[in-house]
Structures are given as structure tokens and as C-alpha cells.
Design a protein around this motif. Structure first.
Motif, PDB file in Angstrom:
ATOM      1  N   LYS A  76      -0.718   9.537   4.887  1.00 47.43           N
ATOM      2  CA  LYS A  76      -1.604   8.378   4.943  1.00 47.43           C
ATOM      3  C   LYS A  76      -0.790   7.096   5.143  1.00 47.43           C
ATOM      4  O   LYS A  76      -1.215   6.178   5.872  1.00 47.43           O
ATOM      5  CB  LYS A  76      -2.443   8.281   3.674  1.00 47.43           C
ATOM      6  CG  LYS A  76      -3.569   9.303   3.599  1.00 47.43           C
ATOM      7  CD  LYS A  76      -4.429   9.087   2.368  1.00 47.43           C
ATOM      8  CE  LYS A  76      -5.590  10.083   2.322  1.00 47.43           C
ATOM      9  NZ  LYS A  76      -6.432   9.883   1.123  1.00 47.43           N
ATOM     10  N   GLN A  77       0.371   7.023   4.518  1.00 47.29           N
ATOM     11  CA  GLN A  77       1.226   5.848   4.706  1.00 47.29           C
ATOM     12  C   GLN A  77       1.741   5.774   6.144  1.00 47.29           C
ATOM     13  O   GLN A  77       1.767   4.696   6.760  1.00 47.29           O
ATOM     14  CB  GLN A  77       2.394   5.891   3.725  1.00 47.29           C
ATOM     15  CG  GLN A  77       1.981   5.704   2.279  1.00 47.29           C
ATOM     16  CD  GLN A  77       3.150   5.819   1.329  1.00 47.29           C
ATOM     17  OE1 GLN A  77       3.958   4.911   1.212  1.00 47.29           O
ATOM     18  NE2 GLN A  77       3.254   6.963   0.642  1.00 47.29           N
ATOM     19  N   ASP A 134       0.820   9.412  -0.977  1.00 43.22           N
ATOM     20  CA  ASP A 134       0.482  10.307   0.135  1.00 43.22           C
ATOM     21  C   ASP A 134       1.252   9.853   1.381  1.00 43.22           C
ATOM     22  O   ASP A 134       0.935   8.819   1.982  1.00 43.22           O
ATOM     23  CB  ASP A 134      -1.020  10.275   0.403  1.00 43.22           C
ATOM     24  CG  ASP A 134      -1.472  11.317   1.423  1.00 43.22           C
ATOM     25  OD1 ASP A 134      -0.832  11.420   2.490  1.00 43.22           O
ATOM     26  OD2 ASP A 134      -2.473  12.011   1.167  1.00 43.22           O
ATOM     27  N   ASP A 179      -0.997   4.416   8.680  1.00 41.14           N
ATOM     28  CA  ASP A 179      -1.362   2.997   8.790  1.00 41.14           C
ATOM     29  C   ASP A 179      -0.166   2.053   8.654  1.00 41.14           C
ATOM     30  O   ASP A 179      -0.311   0.886   8.299  1.00 41.14           O
ATOM     31  CB  ASP A 179      -2.472   2.628   7.800  1.00 41.14           C
ATOM     32  CG  ASP A 179      -2.097   2.842   6.346  1.00 41.14           C
ATOM     33  OD1 ASP A 179      -0.932   3.157   6.059  1.00 41.14           O
ATOM     34  OD2 ASP A 179      -2.982   2.685   5.486  1.00 41.14           O
ATOM     35  N   ASN A 182       2.623   1.998   6.723  1.00 33.59           N
ATOM     36  CA  ASN A 182       3.251   1.643   5.458  1.00 33.59           C
ATOM     37  C   ASN A 182       4.509   2.471   5.203  1.00 33.59           C
ATOM     38  O   ASN A 182       4.573   3.301   4.292  1.00 33.59           O
ATOM     39  CB  ASN A 182       2.236   1.785   4.328  1.00 33.59           C
ATOM     40  CG  ASN A 182       1.263   0.629   4.308  1.00 33.59           C
ATOM     41  OD1 ASN A 182       1.661  -0.495   4.019  1.00 33.59           O
ATOM     42  ND2 ASN A 182       0.023   0.882   4.654  1.00 33.59           N
ATOM     43  N   GLU A 224       0.835  -1.198   0.000  1.00 33.12           N
ATOM     44  CA  GLU A 224       0.000   0.000   0.000  1.00 33.12           C
ATOM     45  C   GLU A 224       0.873   1.252   0.000  1.00 33.12           C
ATOM     46  O   GLU A 224       1.822   1.359   0.779  1.00 33.12           O
ATOM     47  CB  GLU A 224      -0.904   0.007   1.238  1.00 33.12           C
ATOM     48  CG  GLU A 224      -1.808   1.222   1.336  1.00 33.12           C
ATOM     49  CD  GLU A 224      -2.770   1.344   0.170  1.00 33.12           C
ATOM     50  OE1 GLU A 224      -2.563   2.256  -0.662  1.00 33.12           O
ATOM     51  OE2 GLU A 224      -3.698   0.517   0.090  1.00 33.12           O
ATOM     52  N   THR A 225       0.546   2.201  -0.900  1.00 32.82           N
ATOM     53  CA  THR A 225       1.279   3.468  -0.955  1.00 32.82           C
ATOM     54  C   THR A 225       0.347   4.680  -0.897  1.00 32.82           C
ATOM     55  O   THR A 225       0.835   5.812  -0.852  1.00 32.82           O
ATOM     56  CB  THR A 225       2.103   3.571  -2.251  1.00 32.82           C
ATOM     57  OG1 THR A 225       1.213   3.610  -3.369  1.00 32.82           O
ATOM     58  CG2 THR A 225       3.058   2.389  -2.394  1.00 32.82           C
ATOM     59  N   HIS A 226      -0.963   4.478  -0.926  1.00 35.93           N
ATOM     60  CA  HIS A 226      -1.936   5.578  -0.915  1.00 35.93           C
ATOM     61  C   HIS A 226      -1.599   6.626  -1.982  1.00 35.93           C
ATOM     62  O   HIS A 226      -1.697   7.832  -1.748  1.00 35.93           O
ATOM     63  CB  HIS A 226      -1.997   6.230   0.462  1.00 35.93           C
ATOM     64  CG  HIS A 226      -2.534   5.319   1.528  1.00 35.93           C
ATOM     65  ND1 HIS A 226      -3.832   4.868   1.539  1.00 35.93           N
ATOM     66  CD2 HIS A 226      -1.935   4.765   2.618  1.00 35.93           C
ATOM     67  CE1 HIS A 226      -4.019   4.077   2.587  1.00 35.93           C
ATOM     68  NE2 HIS A 226      -2.884   3.997   3.253  1.00 35.93           N
TER      69      HIS A 226
END
Length: 358
Positions: free
Chosen positions: A324-325, A321, A328, A330, A316-318
Motif C-alpha cells: 500500500k505504501q 503494509d 501511493d 510513501n 503515511e505508513t498504512h
């Protein structure tokens, strides 16, 4: 106004003056408090340029901080230098991966080298997502030797890797061949375990993980590494309280991988099936300028495993962003408590590497 009223007024006036003076004093104290920069914690930043997790070169990082990627903190006992890098974002040079990492401003040649790097650190986070079948998922590189010339390959990468749900992770190191010829697409790494497993231990399904390493290192657990290159020989030392001290040596100027018959079994299983089946120059890294790197080079990225099942994690990389990483899990985060570097007189400017890659 009687005497009693005058006394009460006097008390309030005195209290008001004291409160004002105390407030001014506290404001002055706060104003005088000195920011603790990374260069106050480890005083060796004149020897490095700092690459940030947004792909930019911050240069010599004395009296510098960036709250997204590079700053100091205190864990209640010691000051630390924090390096952070998200799974996805702008990268430096030709890499697929983000990094917040120091790169040495000088390069040295393995045959005439007498160069050393020491560090004490702890890993605070590795990515919370990734494909468990991809060897690079959930890992971060915390120290390197990098070539500034030729293919710009890496005779050393020191990794930490921990699967989700595990308490302990693995520390291992890689040697990447300096591929013979002009085509570098066949290059591969050979991985050696320090504590726990090596790079080749992977999951059987996307979210199915191997057994947790019994002798591994937990997040927040300190360990140290020492790298010395002298007259062509690289010597590595790894130490951590409660763990066996491990030492390794590797010749950097005479290859042991010059024919296809020399390709080790680990590489035959991991890299050869995806076409990375090259051989190495007989003189390995001799004649190429090499330099140290130190920090947080996140090996988990958002690229599809269909591109490369060893290095493309599908995490996951959003959409890049960063916040955001970070929210959560990442990202990779590494804290360094101490570091030192010793540079031989034969070392020369490494500016050409930065010119090519910035």
C-alpha cells in the motif's frame, strides 16, 4: 486421397513441426537467459552485508534479489541496482527508520585509515507525505560512515530531500557529534549544503513548503559522491553533469565542538530547542571503528512530530503494509549504477556490530 489433398496435408504437417520446433527453441532460450543480479551490475558485494527494508540481514548479497526491496533493472541505457524502503515497517537495530542498505563487513579506525567509497546514483522516489516542518521529511540517506563502537554515532550521512510539488531537491551532508560522556541523548547533526538547501530549510506549516532550490537535483538525475578517510581527515567530493563540483573536508579525530560556545547557529535553532545540546569528545571519533554504508535509508517515518520535530515525520505508513505504501508513493527508492570500495590493510572484522544490531 488425391495428390492435391496430399500436398495440403503435407504443408500443414511441415508447418506444425516448424511451429513446435520454434516454440521449443524459444522456451529453451528463455530457460537459458541468465537473471541479472545486483552483483552482476556492481561487483563489490563481498565487502558488504545487506540489510533489507523488513529489518532482516540478508548477508553477502551475491546472486541475490528481493523484489520488494533489492534487485536490478535497466533504464534502456544502463543496468542499475535498485534499493527501496517504505516509510513504515520493521527496522534494523535501534533505528526509527526502514532501510535497504549495505553495511561494510570490516571496520577501520580514522587515525590510521586509508579507505575510500565511490558511487554514482539517482533518486527515483522520496515519500509523498510527511510534515513539512520536520526537517527529515521527504528525505533519504544514500551513503554513510557509521561508528561500530561507543554510541554508534555517524560522522557522515549523505542526504537527498525533495518537497512535494518541487521538481528539484537538495543534496546535503551531515556530521553528527560523537557525544562526550555516557549520555548520547544530546547528540546533534550539523548540515552542509551541496546542491540546493541544507537540512534546516523547512516548511512553515504541515503542508507549506519553502522555495524550490534553483541549483538542486531532480528525481532521476545522476550524481556521484566520493568519500575518502585518510589519517583522520575525511574528504568528500560531489559531482553531477551541469552542476558545480563540490569538495569538503572534516577532521574526524579532533573535535571543534567541545564546549557549548562551539555549538553552531544552525544547531542552536534546530536541535537545542528540543534538548539536543550536547558537546563532543575532544578526540571526536578517534579510537572507534568506523565503516561505510551505501543504499536507501528512508528518513521519513510515521512517528508523531510531537516526539521529535526534527526526525519524526508523521507520514503515511498504512500500518506497515509495504504494498500500500508503494502504491501511493510513501517510500524511498534509490538506483546505483556504479560503486567501488577501497579498504586499508588496517581494517578488521565488523562482526560485533551485526551481532549487536541484527
Amino acid at each position: 486421397m488425391n495428390k492435391k489433398e496430399l500436398s495440403i496435408v503435407a504443408v500443414f504437417v511441415i508447418f506444425g513441426i516448424f511451429s513446435t520446433l520454434n516454440s521449443c527453441s524459444n522456451t529453451t532460450k528463455k530457460a537459458l537467459q541468465k537473471s541479472v543480479y545486483a552483483s552482476d551490475v556492481i561487483s563489490f558485494f563481498d565487502d558488504w552485508k545487506l540489510i533489507l527494508g523488513d529489518g532482516s540481514n540478508a548477508g553477502i548479497a551475491n546472486n541475490f534479489e528481493n523484489k520488494d526491496y533489492f534487485y536490478s533493472t535497466n533504464d534502456g541505457n544502463s543496468d542499475w541496482v535498485v534499493f527501496k524502503a517504505p516509510n513504515g515497517g520493521d527496522t534494523h537495530g535501534t533505528s526509527n527508520n526502514t532501510r535497504t542498505e549495505l553495511a561494510q563487513v570490516k571496520k577501520w579506525y580514522p587515525k590510521t585509515a586509508n579507505d575510500k567509497l565511490k558511487a554514482t546514483l539517482k533518486i527515483m522516489n522520496v515519500s509523498s507525505t510527511g510534515d513539512a516542518r520536520v526537517a527529515a521529511s521527504y528525505s533519504v540517506v544514500v551513503g554513510q560512515i557509521h561508528s561500530a563502537d561507543g554510541h554508534e554515532n555517524e560522522p557522515l550521512k549523505i542526504f537527498y530531500k525533495k518537497f512535494p510539488g518541487h521538481t528539484k531537491g537538495s543534496v546535503f551532508w551531515h556530521y553528527e557529534i560523537n557525544t562526550a560522556g555516557n549520555d548520547n541523548s544530546g547528540r546533534w547533526d550539523y548540515s552542509s549544503a551541496v546542491w540546493g538547501n541544507d537540512f534546516s530549510v523547512i516548511g512553515t506549516e504541515v503542508n507549506t513548503y519553502p522555495e524550490e532550490p534553483k541549483e538542486g537535483i531532480a528525481l532521476g538525475e545522476e550524481f556521484s559522491y566520493e568519500i575518502e578517510v585518510k589519517e583522520g581527515i575525511m574528504t568528500l567530493k560531489f559531482s553531477s553533469k551541469g552542476h558545480e563540483t563540490k569538495m569538503f573536508t572534516k577532521n574526524l579525530i579532533v573535535s571543534e565542538y567541545t564546549t557549548t560556545a562551539d555549538i553552531p547557529e544552525q544547531t542552536q535553532k534546530l536541535f537545542v530547542p528540543i534538548g539536543q545540546d550536547g558537546v563532543e569528545r575532544e578526540k571526536a571519533y578517534a579510537g572507534e571503528g568506523c565503516f561505510f554504508k551505501l543504499g536507501c535509508y528512508n528518513q521519513t517515518n510515521g512517528k508523531s512530530p510531537e516526539v521529535n520535530k526534527n526526525w519524526c515525520s508523521g507520514a503515511e505508513t498504512h500500518g506497515g503494509d509495504v504494498q500500500k505504501q508503494y502504491a501511493d508513493g510513501n517510500y524511498a527508492e534509490v538506483w546505483f549504477k556504479t560503486g567501488s570500495i577501497s579498504i586499508s590493510d588496517a581494517a578488521v572484522s565488523n562482526e560485533g556490530y551485526f551481532t549487536k544490531n541484527d
